[in-house]
Motif scaffolding. Structure first.
Motif, PDB file in Angstrom:
ATOM      1  N   PHE A 122       0.802  -1.226   0.000  1.00  0.00           N
ATOM      2  CA  PHE A 122       0.000   0.000   0.000  1.00  0.00           C
ATOM      3  C   PHE A 122       0.831   1.271   0.000  1.00  0.00           C
ATOM      4  CE2 PHE A 122      -2.543  -3.161   2.573  1.00  0.00           C
ATOM      5  CZ  PHE A 122      -3.193  -3.655   1.450  1.00  0.00           C
ATOM      6  N   LEU A 123       2.132   1.152  -0.188  1.00  0.00           N
ATOM      7  CA  LEU A 123       2.983   2.339  -0.276  1.00  0.00           C
ATOM      8  C   LEU A 123       4.175   2.000  -1.147  1.00  0.00           C
ATOM      9  CD1 LEU A 123       3.311   5.267   0.832  1.00  0.00           C
ATOM     10  CD2 LEU A 123       4.788   4.298   2.605  1.00  0.00           C
ATOM     11  N   GLY A 124       4.323   2.748  -2.254  1.00  0.00           N
ATOM     12  CA  GLY A 124       5.449   2.463  -3.140  1.00  0.00           C
ATOM     13  C   GLY A 124       5.446   3.369  -4.362  1.00  0.00           C
ATOM     14  N   LYS A 125       6.205   2.971  -5.357  1.00  0.00           N
ATOM     15  CA  LYS A 125       6.385   3.749  -6.576  1.00  0.00           C
ATOM     16  C   LYS A 125       5.019   4.110  -7.184  1.00  0.00           C
ATOM     17  CE  LYS A 125       9.711   3.704 -10.377  1.00  0.00           C
ATOM     18  NZ  LYS A 125       8.849   3.867 -11.556  1.00  0.00           N
ATOM     19  N   GLY A 126       4.895   5.350  -7.593  1.00  0.00           N
ATOM     20  CA  GLY A 126       3.643   5.805  -8.194  1.00  0.00           C
ATOM     21  C   GLY A 126       2.739   6.529  -7.213  1.00  0.00           C
TER      22      GLY A 126
ATOM     23  N   GLY B  89       9.949   4.380  -2.305  1.00  0.00           N
ATOM     24  CA  GLY B  89       9.950   4.746  -3.715  1.00  0.00           C
ATOM     25  C   GLY B  89       8.801   5.665  -4.080  1.00  0.00           C
ATOM     26  N   ALA B  90       7.945   5.958  -3.117  1.00  0.00           N
ATOM     27  CA  ALA B  90       6.833   6.891  -3.360  1.00  0.00           C
ATOM     28  C   ALA B  90       7.357   8.324  -3.314  1.00  0.00           C
ATOM     29  CB  ALA B  90       5.737   6.697  -2.317  1.00  0.00           C
ATOM     30  N   GLU B  91       6.546   9.234  -3.795  1.00  0.00           N
ATOM     31  CA  GLU B  91       6.896  10.658  -3.773  1.00  0.00           C
ATOM     32  C   GLU B  91       6.193  11.311  -2.588  1.00  0.00           C
ATOM     33  OE1 GLU B  91       5.797  14.660  -6.339  1.00  0.00           O
ATOM     34  OE2 GLU B  91       5.731  12.711  -7.343  1.00  0.00           O
ATOM     35  N   LEU B  92       6.963  12.047  -1.783  1.00  0.00           N
ATOM     36  CA  LEU B  92       6.370  12.768  -0.654  1.00  0.00           C
ATOM     37  C   LEU B  92       6.022  14.183  -1.112  1.00  0.00           C
ATOM     38  CD1 LEU B  92       5.539  12.989   2.282  1.00  0.00           C
ATOM     39  CD2 LEU B  92       7.888  13.612   2.855  1.00  0.00           C
ATOM     40  N   VAL B  93       4.736  14.470  -1.189  1.00  0.00           N
ATOM     41  CA  VAL B  93       4.294  15.788  -1.671  1.00  0.00           C
ATOM     42  C   VAL B  93       4.337  16.811  -0.545  1.00  0.00           C
ATOM     43  CG1 VAL B  93       2.357  17.057  -2.666  1.00  0.00           C
ATOM     44  CG2 VAL B  93       2.865  14.723  -3.438  1.00  0.00           C
ATOM     45  N   GLY B  94       3.971  16.406   0.652  1.00  0.00           N
ATOM     46  CA  GLY B  94       3.978  17.343   1.773  1.00  0.00           C
ATOM     47  C   GLY B  94       3.335  16.729   2.997  1.00  0.00           C
ATOM     48  N   ALA B  95       3.237  17.569   4.022  1.00  0.00           N
ATOM     49  CA  ALA B  95       2.634  17.116   5.276  1.00  0.00           C
ATOM     50  C   ALA B  95       1.643  18.166   5.757  1.00  0.00           C
ATOM     51  CB  ALA B  95       3.705  16.876   6.336  1.00  0.00           C
ATOM     52  N   GLY B  96       0.486  17.707   6.171  1.00  0.00           N
ATOM     53  CA  GLY B  96      -0.546  18.584   6.728  1.00  0.00           C
ATOM     54  C   GLY B  96      -0.768  18.228   8.187  1.00  0.00           C
ATOM     55  N   ILE B  97      -0.579  19.210   9.048  1.00  0.00           N
ATOM     56  CA  ILE B  97      -0.652  18.997  10.490  1.00  0.00           C
ATOM     57  C   ILE B  97      -1.768  19.878  11.049  1.00  0.00           C
ATOM     58  CG2 ILE B  97       0.594  19.404  12.674  1.00  0.00           C
ATOM     59  CD1 ILE B  97       1.675  17.008  11.114  1.00  0.00           C
TER      60      ILE B  97
END
Lengths: 190, 190
Positions: free
Chosen positions: A114-118, A145-153
């Motif tokens: 549930f977490l990886g490339k793409g 291998g996933a892309e981290l777009v950002g974090a919302g806190i």
């Protein structure tokens, strides 16, 4: 986010030991009307981003993430688990988080299914203080291998080091309320 | 609920040890579109009831409960916590749950601030098997002075004793999918 700050001022309780209790509306009892507005605000803040998955960590992040996910066109939510259960396959991303709230260290896992490339990932959580959970989750995203777009806190304790650590890592961080100082008599937002 | 049964047949995986893995859509990765339909179905099933609070238990119940709560006119959600943290006051309702999934016993607490007289409670959870969590939550509701209206379960393992225990206690139980038997080749619903 003014609605959130007003609610913290109205119902938040500052306790000894640098504790901000928001358990009447955020992390024990939950006001889903507020969660809906929080979800809309995250969507507004990350409107320019392509995001196809929300990652959070049990337990308090889950409700926030699920309602926010509807605002992001019903993308899937994945929540990291704090202890391995026999229902989870061995094929997992692993991390460790030292919890300020619980005073101990957890193993954290996310199934590699549930977490990886793409995946273009927005991490969502209720609190940012020392940054342990968020650093752990962001490393898991990158290692997968996933892309981290950002974090919302939802609530950042701005006088602790977590926010600086995350921003110094080059991670886009959007906190809906940043507390610069607090004591039993007042809460000052940035 | 046919949509749910179809999804279990499509994406559920039966593993050794009486485990039904639904972690691709319900309790690790979460399909919020499905959760919305589940929330609407709980509302339909309990449409004749006056309910002003949803109680669940961390972690997998939280997302389900939050989205369902919106369907019940935005009533508050309270989630029982499995370990006492220093952020929770000492004034709590207490119970114990033996977890099938984790193979250990948890202390479960709910703050007395958020469960008591005047609350008309619907308990929501993802699974019902031996019934330990649901019996614990229902006792906490009754001991608190609140009224237990019923329990909404996403998946009931109908061949285990939990459903009978709960129904024999006179608790109104609505399970969206009841599994009568399962093995690696097939899942039979009631």
């Amino acid at each position: 986010m003014q609605l959130l700050k007003d609610r913290i001022l109205k119902d938040g309780i500052v306790k000894d030991g640098d504790v901000l209790k928001v358990d009447s509306f955020l992390n024990h009892q939950i006001d889903v009307r507020l969660l809906r507005q929080i979800g809309k605000e995250f969507r507004r803040l990350f409107a320019d981003c392509e995001i196809n998955k929300i990652l959070t960590i049990e337990s308090s992040g889950i409700g926030i993430a699920c309602i926010a996910a509807e605002e992001f066109d019903n993308i899937p939510v994945v929540f990291a688990k704090k202890n391995q259960t026999k229902n989870i396959a061995h094929d997992v991303h692993r991390g460790k988080v030292e919890s300020f709230t619980h005073g101990k260290t957890y193993d954290v896992i996310v199934s590699k299914d549930f977490l990886g490339k793409g995946d273009k990932v927005l991490i969502i959580d209720d609190f940012l203080a020392k940054g342990n959970a968020l650093v752990c989750l962001s490393e898991m995203v990158k290692n997968s291998g996933a892309e981290l777009v950002g974090a919302g806190i939802v609530i950042e304790k701005g006088y602790q080091e977590g926010g600086k650590i995350i921003r110094d890592l080059g991670i886009r961080l959007e906190s809906l309320a940043i507390i610069d100082s607090m004591n039993e008599n007042e809460i000052i937002f940035r």
